[in-house]
Scaffold this motif. Structure first.
Motif, PDB file in Angstrom:
ATOM      1  N   GLN A   1     -36.212  29.747 -19.344  1.00  0.00           N
ATOM      2  CA  GLN A   1     -35.170  30.513 -19.999  1.00  0.00           C
ATOM      3  C   GLN A   1     -35.308  30.374 -21.504  1.00  0.00           C
ATOM      4  OE1 GLN A   1     -32.513  32.312 -18.933  1.00  0.00           O
ATOM      5  NE2 GLN A   1     -32.736  32.129 -16.721  1.00  0.00           N
ATOM      6  N   VAL A   2     -35.056  31.457 -22.190  1.00  0.00           N
ATOM      7  CA  VAL A   2     -35.069  31.436 -23.652  1.00  0.00           C
ATOM      8  C   VAL A   2     -33.984  32.388 -24.133  1.00  0.00           C
ATOM      9  CG1 VAL A   2     -36.833  33.250 -23.822  1.00  0.00           C
ATOM     10  CG2 VAL A   2     -36.495  31.646 -25.709  1.00  0.00           C
ATOM     11  N   GLN A   3     -33.314  31.991 -25.171  1.00  0.00           N
ATOM     12  CA  GLN A   3     -32.318  32.853 -25.801  1.00  0.00           C
ATOM     13  C   GLN A   3     -32.802  33.226 -27.187  1.00  0.00           C
ATOM     14  OE1 GLN A   3     -28.696  30.473 -25.416  1.00  0.00           O
ATOM     15  NE2 GLN A   3     -28.080  31.700 -23.642  1.00  0.00           N
ATOM     16  N   LEU A   4     -32.581  34.470 -27.558  1.00  0.00           N
ATOM     17  CA  LEU A   4     -33.105  35.011 -28.811  1.00  0.00           C
ATOM     18  C   LEU A   4     -31.966  35.531 -29.678  1.00  0.00           C
ATOM     19  CD1 LEU A   4     -36.015  37.093 -27.226  1.00  0.00           C
ATOM     20  CD2 LEU A   4     -36.139  34.777 -28.170  1.00  0.00           C
ATOM     21  N   VAL A   5     -32.024  35.219 -30.956  1.00  0.00           N
ATOM     22  CA  VAL A   5     -31.014  35.688 -31.896  1.00  0.00           C
ATOM     23  C   VAL A   5     -31.712  36.270 -33.120  1.00  0.00           C
ATOM     24  CG1 VAL A   5     -29.040  35.082 -33.329  1.00  0.00           C
ATOM     25  CG2 VAL A   5     -29.360  33.958 -31.107  1.00  0.00           C
ATOM     26  N   GLU A   6     -31.515  37.580 -33.326  1.00  0.00           N
ATOM     27  CA  GLU A   6     -32.122  38.247 -34.485  1.00  0.00           C
ATOM     28  C   GLU A   6     -31.186  38.174 -35.683  1.00  0.00           C
ATOM     29  OE1 GLU A   6     -33.210  41.081 -30.951  1.00  0.00           O
ATOM     30  OE2 GLU A   6     -31.469  39.947 -31.618  1.00  0.00           O
ATOM     31  N   SER A   7     -31.774  38.227 -36.866  1.00  0.00           N
ATOM     32  CA  SER A   7     -31.010  38.295 -38.101  1.00  0.00           C
ATOM     33  C   SER A   7     -31.882  38.941 -39.171  1.00  0.00           C
ATOM     34  CB  SER A   7     -30.566  36.899 -38.557  1.00  0.00           C
ATOM     35  OG  SER A   7     -31.693  36.075 -38.791  1.00  0.00           O
ATOM     36  N   GLY A   8     -31.249  39.287 -40.296  1.00  0.00           N
ATOM     37  CA  GLY A   8     -31.999  39.813 -41.427  1.00  0.00           C
ATOM     38  C   GLY A   8     -31.904  41.308 -41.632  1.00  0.00           C
ATOM     39  N   GLY A   9     -31.234  41.996 -40.722  1.00  0.00           N
ATOM     40  CA  GLY A   9     -31.085  43.427 -40.903  1.00  0.00           C
ATOM     41  C   GLY A   9     -30.157  43.762 -42.054  1.00  0.00           C
ATOM     42  N   GLY A  10     -30.102  45.042 -42.402  1.00  0.00           N
ATOM     43  CA  GLY A  10     -29.232  45.475 -43.484  1.00  0.00           C
ATOM     44  C   GLY A  10     -29.556  46.883 -43.910  1.00  0.00           C
ATOM     45  N   SER A  11     -29.028  47.261 -45.071  1.00  0.00           N
ATOM     46  CA  SER A  11     -29.236  48.589 -45.623  1.00  0.00           C
ATOM     47  C   SER A  11     -30.068  48.489 -46.896  1.00  0.00           C
ATOM     48  CB  SER A  11     -27.891  49.247 -45.933  1.00  0.00           C
ATOM     49  OG  SER A  11     -27.129  49.422 -44.763  1.00  0.00           O
ATOM     50  N   VAL A  12     -31.086  49.325 -46.990  1.00  0.00           N
ATOM     51  CA  VAL A  12     -31.958  49.326 -48.167  1.00  0.00           C
ATOM     52  C   VAL A  12     -32.292  50.765 -48.539  1.00  0.00           C
ATOM     53  CG1 VAL A  12     -32.992  47.072 -47.700  1.00  0.00           C
ATOM     54  CG2 VAL A  12     -34.062  49.135 -46.795  1.00  0.00           C
ATOM     55  N   GLN A  13     -32.756  50.940 -49.753  1.00  0.00           N
ATOM     56  CA  GLN A  13     -33.262  52.236 -50.192  1.00  0.00           C
ATOM     57  C   GLN A  13     -34.708  52.393 -49.725  1.00  0.00           C
ATOM     58  OE1 GLN A  13     -31.566  54.679 -51.997  1.00  0.00           O
ATOM     59  NE2 GLN A  13     -29.762  53.397 -51.612  1.00  0.00           N
ATOM     60  N   ALA A  14     -35.133  53.633 -49.601  1.00  0.00           N
ATOM     61  CA  ALA A  14     -36.523  53.913 -49.254  1.00  0.00           C
ATOM     62  C   ALA A  14     -37.450  53.212 -50.238  1.00  0.00           C
ATOM     63  CB  ALA A  14     -36.775  55.412 -49.251  1.00  0.00           C
ATOM     64  N   GLY A  15     -38.508  52.609 -49.688  1.00  0.00           N
ATOM     65  CA  GLY A  15     -39.429  51.851 -50.507  1.00  0.00           C
ATOM     66  C   GLY A  15     -39.108  50.371 -50.576  1.00  0.00           C
ATOM     67  N   GLY A  16     -37.940  50.003 -50.075  1.00  0.00           N
ATOM     68  CA  GLY A  16     -37.523  48.612 -50.115  1.00  0.00           C
ATOM     69  C   GLY A  16     -38.119  47.781 -48.993  1.00  0.00           C
ATOM     70  N   SER A  17     -37.719  46.509 -48.968  1.00  0.00           N
ATOM     71  CA  SER A  17     -38.254  45.553 -47.994  1.00  0.00           C
ATOM     72  C   SER A  17     -37.129  44.762 -47.330  1.00  0.00           C
ATOM     73  CB  SER A  17     -39.197  44.561 -48.682  1.00  0.00           C
ATOM     74  OG  SER A  17     -40.311  45.209 -49.245  1.00  0.00           O
ATOM     75  N   LEU A  18     -37.395  44.346 -46.119  1.00  0.00           N
ATOM     76  CA  LEU A  18     -36.524  43.431 -45.392  1.00  0.00           C
ATOM     77  C   LEU A  18     -37.397  42.497 -44.563  1.00  0.00           C
ATOM     78  CD1 LEU A  18     -33.699  45.752 -43.939  1.00  0.00           C
ATOM     79  CD2 LEU A  18     -33.398  43.965 -45.652  1.00  0.00           C
ATOM     80  N   ARG A  19     -36.887  41.311 -44.282  1.00  0.00           N
ATOM     81  CA  ARG A  19     -37.561  40.405 -43.356  1.00  0.00           C
ATOM     82  C   ARG A  19     -36.600  40.058 -42.233  1.00  0.00           C
ATOM     83  NH1 ARG A  19     -40.192  34.353 -43.822  1.00  0.00           N
ATOM     84  NH2 ARG A  19     -37.997  33.736 -43.906  1.00  0.00           N
ATOM     85  N   LEU A  20     -36.983  40.431 -41.033  1.00  0.00           N
ATOM     86  CA  LEU A  20     -36.205  40.097 -39.859  1.00  0.00           C
ATOM     87  C   LEU A  20     -36.677  38.766 -39.283  1.00  0.00           C
ATOM     88  CD1 LEU A  20     -36.122  43.548 -38.013  1.00  0.00           C
ATOM     89  CD2 LEU A  20     -34.637  42.691 -39.847  1.00  0.00           C
ATOM     90  N   SER A  21     -35.734  38.011 -38.741  1.00  0.00           N
ATOM     91  CA  SER A  21     -36.040  36.758 -38.074  1.00  0.00           C
ATOM     92  C   SER A  21     -35.507  36.799 -36.651  1.00  0.00           C
ATOM     93  CB  SER A  21     -35.395  35.579 -38.810  1.00  0.00           C
ATOM     94  OG  SER A  21     -35.874  35.465 -40.127  1.00  0.00           O
ATOM     95  N   CYS A  22     -36.202  36.123 -35.771  1.00  0.00           N
ATOM     96  CA  CYS A  22     -35.753  36.000 -34.384  1.00  0.00           C
ATOM     97  C   CYS A  22     -35.902  34.532 -33.994  1.00  0.00           C
ATOM     98  CB  CYS A  22     -36.583  36.895 -33.473  1.00  0.00           C
ATOM     99  SG  CYS A  22     -36.230  36.688 -31.715  1.00  0.00           S
ATOM    100  N   ALA A  23     -34.776  33.857 -33.865  1.00  0.00           N
ATOM    101  CA  ALA A  23     -34.776  32.445 -33.515  1.00  0.00           C
ATOM    102  C   ALA A  23     -34.654  32.280 -32.013  1.00  0.00           C
ATOM    103  CB  ALA A  23     -33.615  31.741 -34.210  1.00  0.00           C
ATOM    104  N   ALA A  24     -35.532  31.473 -31.453  1.00  0.00           N
ATOM    105  CA  ALA A  24     -35.555  31.249 -30.010  1.00  0.00           C
ATOM    106  C   ALA A  24     -35.066  29.849 -29.678  1.00  0.00           C
ATOM    107  CB  ALA A  24     -36.971  31.443 -29.477  1.00  0.00           C
ATOM    108  N   SER A  25     -34.294  29.753 -28.617  1.00  0.00           N
ATOM    109  CA  SER A  25     -33.824  28.449 -28.160  1.00  0.00           C
ATOM    110  C   SER A  25     -34.864  27.839 -27.233  1.00  0.00           C
ATOM    111  CB  SER A  25     -32.503  28.601 -27.405  1.00  0.00           C
ATOM    112  OG  SER A  25     -32.709  29.350 -26.219  1.00  0.00           O
ATOM    113  N   GLY A  26     -34.695  26.565 -26.922  1.00  0.00           N
ATOM    114  CA  GLY A  26     -35.570  25.933 -25.964  1.00  0.00           C
ATOM    115  C   GLY A  26     -36.796  25.295 -26.588  1.00  0.00           C
ATOM    116  N   ARG A  27     -37.500  24.507 -25.763  1.00  0.00           N
ATOM    117  CA  ARG A  27     -38.652  23.763 -26.255  1.00  0.00           C
ATOM    118  C   ARG A  27     -39.975  24.372 -25.821  1.00  0.00           C
ATOM    119  NH1 ARG A  27     -36.985  18.011 -23.945  1.00  0.00           N
ATOM    120  NH2 ARG A  27     -36.332  19.356 -22.247  1.00  0.00           N
ATOM    121  N   THR A  28     -39.922  25.591 -25.262  1.00  0.00           N
ATOM    122  CA  THR A  28     -41.143  26.183 -24.732  1.00  0.00           C
ATOM    123  C   THR A  28     -41.524  27.455 -25.469  1.00  0.00           C
ATOM    124  OG1 THR A  28     -39.854  27.391 -23.072  1.00  0.00           O
ATOM    125  CG2 THR A  28     -40.731  25.225 -22.449  1.00  0.00           C
TER     126      THR A  28
END
Length: 127
Positions: free
Chosen positions: A1-28
């Protein structure tokens, strides 16, 4: 089993940048190939990028090649999606998925390949 939590989204203008993260639970975490998908209103969920268990293999949809980069940090149980030169057509809810596999360098590009999903994070790109 693994649980996933995304973050880092938002609103930007064209040409901009974002970095999304996905944190996973568990040791595997290292036993899962990971992928990023997105779903725009009225459209099906589509593959964006994938990375193998080892991190040594990656794959991208043609629409994001050269603009997006997927990576993973096993020590932090996290997979990232660096998105540069964003365009309005990149607007969508972005989801990360995890797929258990014994194959170290395999990448999976179909929604049905993944057994675990996060809740999604909204990315909006204004023109």
């Amino acid at each position: 089993q693994v649980q996933l939590v995304e973050s880092g989204g938002g609103s930007v203008q064209a040409g901009g940048s974002l970095r999304l993260s996905c944190a996973a639970s568990g040791r595997t975490f290292s036993t899962y190939a990971m992928g990023w998908f997105r779903q725009a209103p009225g459209k099906e969920r589509e593959f964006v990028a994938g990375i193998s268990r080892s991190g040594g293999a990656t794959s991208y949809a043609d629409s994001v090649k050269g603009r997006f980069t997927i990576s993973r940090d096993t020590a932090k149980n996290t997979v990232y999606l660096q998105m540069n030169s964003l365009q309005p057509e990149d607007t969508a809810v972005y989801y990360c998925g995890a797929r258990f596999t014994v194959r170290i360098d395999s990448i999976f590009g179909r929604v049905s390949d993944y057994g675990y999903w996060g809740q999604g994070t909204q990315v909006t790109v204004a023109s």
